[in-house]
Write a protein that holds these residues in place. Structure first.
Motif, mmCIF file in Angstrom:
data_model
loop_
_atom_site.group_PDB
_atom_site.id
_atom_site.type_symbol
_atom_site.label_atom_id
_atom_site.label_comp_id
_atom_site.label_asym_id
_atom_site.label_seq_id
_atom_site.Cartn_x
_atom_site.Cartn_y
_atom_site.Cartn_z
ATOM 1 N N ILE A 101 -52.565 9.795 -3.222
ATOM 2 C CA ILE A 101 -51.158 9.530 -2.918
ATOM 3 C C ILE A 101 -50.540 8.697 -4.033
ATOM 4 O O ILE A 101 -51.060 7.646 -4.391
ATOM 5 C CB ILE A 101 -51.015 8.797 -1.580
ATOM 6 C CG1 ILE A 101 -51.760 9.565 -0.491
ATOM 7 C CG2 ILE A 101 -49.551 8.638 -1.215
ATOM 8 C CD1 ILE A 101 -51.805 8.842 0.823
ATOM 9 N N TYR A 144 -44.322 8.472 6.973
ATOM 10 C CA TYR A 144 -45.650 9.001 7.360
ATOM 11 C C TYR A 144 -45.693 10.425 7.894
ATOM 12 O O TYR A 144 -46.406 10.726 8.830
ATOM 13 C CB TYR A 144 -46.327 8.041 8.353
ATOM 14 C CG TYR A 144 -46.267 6.622 7.859
ATOM 15 C CD1 TYR A 144 -46.868 6.283 6.640
ATOM 16 C CD2 TYR A 144 -45.584 5.650 8.552
ATOM 17 C CE1 TYR A 144 -46.781 4.992 6.153
ATOM 18 C CE2 TYR A 144 -45.485 4.357 8.062
ATOM 19 C CZ TYR A 144 -46.086 4.032 6.861
ATOM 20 O OH TYR A 144 -45.995 2.775 6.376
ATOM 21 N N CYS A 146 -47.036 12.649 6.188
ATOM 22 C CA CYS A 146 -48.365 13.080 5.735
ATOM 23 C C CYS A 146 -49.432 12.650 6.737
ATOM 24 O O CYS A 146 -50.334 13.417 7.064
ATOM 25 C CB CYS A 146 -48.671 12.504 4.361
ATOM 26 S SG CYS A 146 -48.457 10.723 4.239
ATOM 27 N N VAL A 147 -49.321 11.420 7.252
ATOM 28 C CA VAL A 147 -50.334 10.917 8.185
ATOM 29 C C VAL A 147 -50.344 11.771 9.448
ATOM 30 O O VAL A 147 -51.394 12.118 9.977
ATOM 31 C CB VAL A 147 -50.055 9.440 8.534
ATOM 32 C CG1 VAL A 147 -51.086 8.915 9.515
ATOM 33 C CG2 VAL A 147 -50.039 8.589 7.276
ATOM 34 N N CYS A 150 -52.059 15.190 9.055
ATOM 35 C CA CYS A 150 -53.504 15.234 8.811
ATOM 36 C C CYS A 150 -54.252 15.557 10.100
ATOM 37 O O CYS A 150 -54.134 14.844 11.087
ATOM 38 C CB CYS A 150 -54.005 13.906 8.261
ATOM 39 S SG CYS A 150 -55.741 13.974 7.810
ATOM 40 N N MET A 155 -56.204 9.816 7.189
ATOM 41 C CA MET A 155 -55.215 8.913 6.613
ATOM 42 C C MET A 155 -54.944 7.766 7.569
ATOM 43 O O MET A 155 -54.806 7.952 8.769
ATOM 44 C CB MET A 155 -53.914 9.671 6.354
ATOM 45 C CG MET A 155 -54.031 10.629 5.202
ATOM 46 S SD MET A 155 -52.531 11.571 5.045
ATOM 47 C CE MET A 155 -52.422 11.680 3.277
ATOM 48 N N ILE A 163 -50.516 3.816 2.749
ATOM 49 C CA ILE A 163 -51.333 4.875 3.323
ATOM 50 C C ILE A 163 -52.639 4.955 2.538
ATOM 51 O O ILE A 163 -52.624 5.004 1.306
ATOM 52 C CB ILE A 163 -50.602 6.223 3.248
ATOM 53 C CG1 ILE A 163 -49.233 6.115 3.925
ATOM 54 C CG2 ILE A 163 -51.431 7.323 3.883
ATOM 55 C CD1 ILE A 163 -48.249 7.128 3.444
ATOM 56 N N HIS A 164 -53.743 4.939 3.251
ATOM 57 C CA HIS A 164 -55.036 5.055 2.589
ATOM 58 C C HIS A 164 -55.721 6.339 3.013
ATOM 59 O O HIS A 164 -55.691 6.719 4.179
ATOM 60 C CB HIS A 164 -55.918 3.857 2.957
ATOM 61 C CG HIS A 164 -55.351 2.553 2.488
ATOM 62 N ND1 HIS A 164 -55.440 2.136 1.187
ATOM 63 C CD2 HIS A 164 -54.644 1.605 3.146
ATOM 64 C CE1 HIS A 164 -54.836 0.964 1.060
ATOM 65 N NE2 HIS A 164 -54.333 0.624 2.236
ATOM 66 N N VAL A 165 -56.359 6.987 2.041
ATOM 67 C CA VAL A 165 -57.064 8.227 2.336
ATOM 68 C C VAL A 165 -58.556 7.934 2.428
ATOM 69 O O VAL A 165 -59.132 7.314 1.532
ATOM 70 C CB VAL A 165 -56.807 9.269 1.223
ATOM 71 C CG1 VAL A 165 -57.590 10.535 1.522
ATOM 72 C CG2 VAL A 165 -55.330 9.564 1.109
ATOM 73 N N CYS A 170 -61.432 13.208 4.364
ATOM 74 C CA CYS A 170 -60.484 14.145 3.758
ATOM 75 C C CYS A 170 -61.222 15.418 3.376
ATOM 76 O O CYS A 170 -62.282 15.377 2.761
ATOM 77 C CB CYS A 170 -59.834 13.542 2.525
ATOM 78 S SG CYS A 170 -58.670 14.667 1.730
ATOM 79 N N CYS A 176 -51.117 17.612 3.945
ATOM 80 C CA CYS A 176 -50.249 16.488 3.589
ATOM 81 C C CYS A 176 -49.422 16.802 2.346
ATOM 82 O O CYS A 176 -48.291 16.362 2.220
ATOM 83 C CB CYS A 176 -51.074 15.224 3.384
ATOM 84 S SG CYS A 176 -52.458 15.420 2.247
#
Lengths: 292, 195
Positions: A101, A144, A146-147, A150, A155, A163-165, A170, A176
């Motif tokens: 990201i 968010y 993307c979150v 998922c 995420m 935001i952490h992957v 993953c 996302c």
């Protein structure tokens, strides 16, 4: 009376049974058993990363159309090995890709805003409102999409909105990437470590001013010059890494004056360098002391 | 009353006044379960219309020419369920062979309908209301249309609901239940409508 009920219900059941048996022969559709087997080998996440509508469609495409067997990102090597076994092909390993990201500028508190966005929780809606609340029109707006997109719970959002992957979770399905209206998410091989996180094509001074983290690419081209593999090129005021050439050496991260290039080992390297320099200095002192 | 007014009255009664989901509380499981997305709700609805109509045809025949002459009305439930289940299975096979595209879009829903109590409900109500053959078929058809209508309405509402700010405690099923209740109240307005 009892006899009637037994006869009627029994004959009804028999009739239906025979009818269905006959119909199943007459309307039999030949399905290749391989399709079912491959479908079971696939993760049935129906994420469409393979460009087919779902896992069963991909399984059918493999058997009927002979499509490549390494398109399933979530299934990874396991699925490919299994499919290869079913199809009698040699397994070709897929490179595991994970989402990276860009442009989070260190979280909500660290971002410069033009206005306070209070609308519905959707990145698309936030950006539709006069190009988003951020001063930098390339940055993450922290809504968010993307979150939520998922499917693998990979995420997470921390206290500051970053935001952490989770690289383990993953699967590289790319949901996302599609969900992000600012194209801030990129799928990169999980073996690559060095990333240029800035995506601003603004001129250097401008992007530096608007970046809350002060980690904008100012297009100084130092990294391009220093890269030993010619893996970095400039595109309209922004340095971009060609991951096919990058060897994770991290020299670019060391020379970048704004720390726009992210390398998790940069600090470790710096510490090691400092420790080595310290040792050298101490050794020199000792030597001098001995001489005296 | 001429023929068409009769059909019209039957349609209004089956779709609105005696709506299967909201007035008779039959088929609530698919109503809540398959109303998350508009297109799947529509697929389910179409499959239900088809199966309800077919079930009306066959159960009426069985009731009239098999159960009544032999005085076996007490076997109604099991005979009807047997008929509906076999019918759905047969229909599934035929569709799979003749219309693969339709099979793919309906595929998941067809087996589900076997256990849909609304289908058994329409068969039994046809008997209780003493419809003739044509009446029973039309009642089945319009009951299916009514089911589809509320299912699609619910799906439309729930799709919008995803974007709404719902209090955390109400998210998901609770708010869906409240909306179902509201919808049932609204349909209560049709009660007593007669031609």
């Amino acid at each position: 009376m009892l006899i009637y009920s037994i006869i009627i219900l029994g004959s009804l059941g028999l009739l239906y049974g025979l009818g269905l048996a006959f119909a199943s022969k007459k309307f039999h559709v030949h399905v290749d058993p391989k399709i079912e087997q491959i479908n079971e080998a696939l993760p049935s996440a129906n994420c469409s990363a393979c460009a087919f509508p779902g896992c069963s469609a991909y399984a059918e495409a493999i058997v009927v159309k002979g499509v490549d067997i390494n398109l399933c990102a979530p299934g990874g090597d396991d699925a490919i090995q299994q499919i290869a076994g079913i199809m009698g092909l040699e397994a070709t390993s897929a490179n595991k890709k994970v989402a990276v990201i860009h442009c989070q500028s260190g979280g909500k508190d660290n971002t410069f805003y033009r206005y306070d966005y209070q609308g519905i929780q959707s990145c698309k809606a936030a950006i539709a409102l006069s190009d988003g609340p951020n001063l930098c029109k390339y940055g993450c707006v922290y809504q968010y999409d993307c979150v939520r997109s998922c499917k693998f719970d990979a995420m997470s959002v921390d206290d500051n909105g970053m935001i952490h992957v989770d690289k383990e979770k993953c699967t590289g399905c790319g949901a996302c990437v599609v969900a992000c209206p600012r194209d801030l998410i990129e799928l990169v091989s999980d073996k690559k470590r060095v990333h240029i996180l800035c995506t601003s094509h603004d001129k250097g001074a401008e992007s530096r001013k608007s970046c809350g983290n002060k980690t904008a690419c100012i297009a100084c081209t130092l990294c391009v010059k220093k890269c030993p593999k010619d893996a970095i090129y400039m595109d309209n005021n922004l340095a971009i890494i060609d991951y096919d050439k990058c060897v994770n050496c991290g020299i670019c991260a060391d020379v970048c004056p704004t720390s726009a290039i992210f390398d998790p080992l940069k600090e470790v390297r710096a510490q090691r360098k400092a420790a080595a320099a310290k040792k050298k200095a101490e050794a020199a002192k000792k030597l001098e002391a001995q001489k005296e | 009353m001429n023929y068409f007014t009769q059909i019209f009255a039957l349609a209004i009664a089956a779709i609105f006044v005696q709506n299967f989901v909201l007035m008779k509380f039959l088929g609530l499981c698919p109503y809540i379960g398959v109303s998350k997305k508009l297109d799947s709700a529509l697929g389910m609805g179409m499959a239900v219309i088809f199966v309800m109509t077919m079930a009306s045809v066959f159960t009426w025949l069985i009731q009239t020419y098999l159960l009544i002459p032999f005085r076996l009305e007490y076997l109604q439930t099991i005979a009807f369920i047997l008929t509906i289940a076999s019918l759905v299975q047969l229909v599934e096979m035929i569709i799979q062979k003749t219309a693969p595209a339709l099979y793919k879009s309906l595929g998941v829903f067809l087996p589900l309908i076997t256990t849909n109590c609304a289908v058994l409900g329409v068969a039994i109500l046809n008997v209780q209301s003493e419809y003739n053959f044509i009446g029973a078929i039309l009642n089945g058809l319009f009951a299916g249309v009514g089911f589809t209508l509320v299912l699609v309405m619910m799906a439309g509402v729930r799709e919008r609901l995803d974007k709404a700010e719902v209090p955390p405690a109400m998210k998901g099923m609770p708010i869906a239940m409240i909306i179902a209740g509201g919808m049932a109240l609204a349909f209560l307005g049709f009660a007593g409508l007669k031609f």
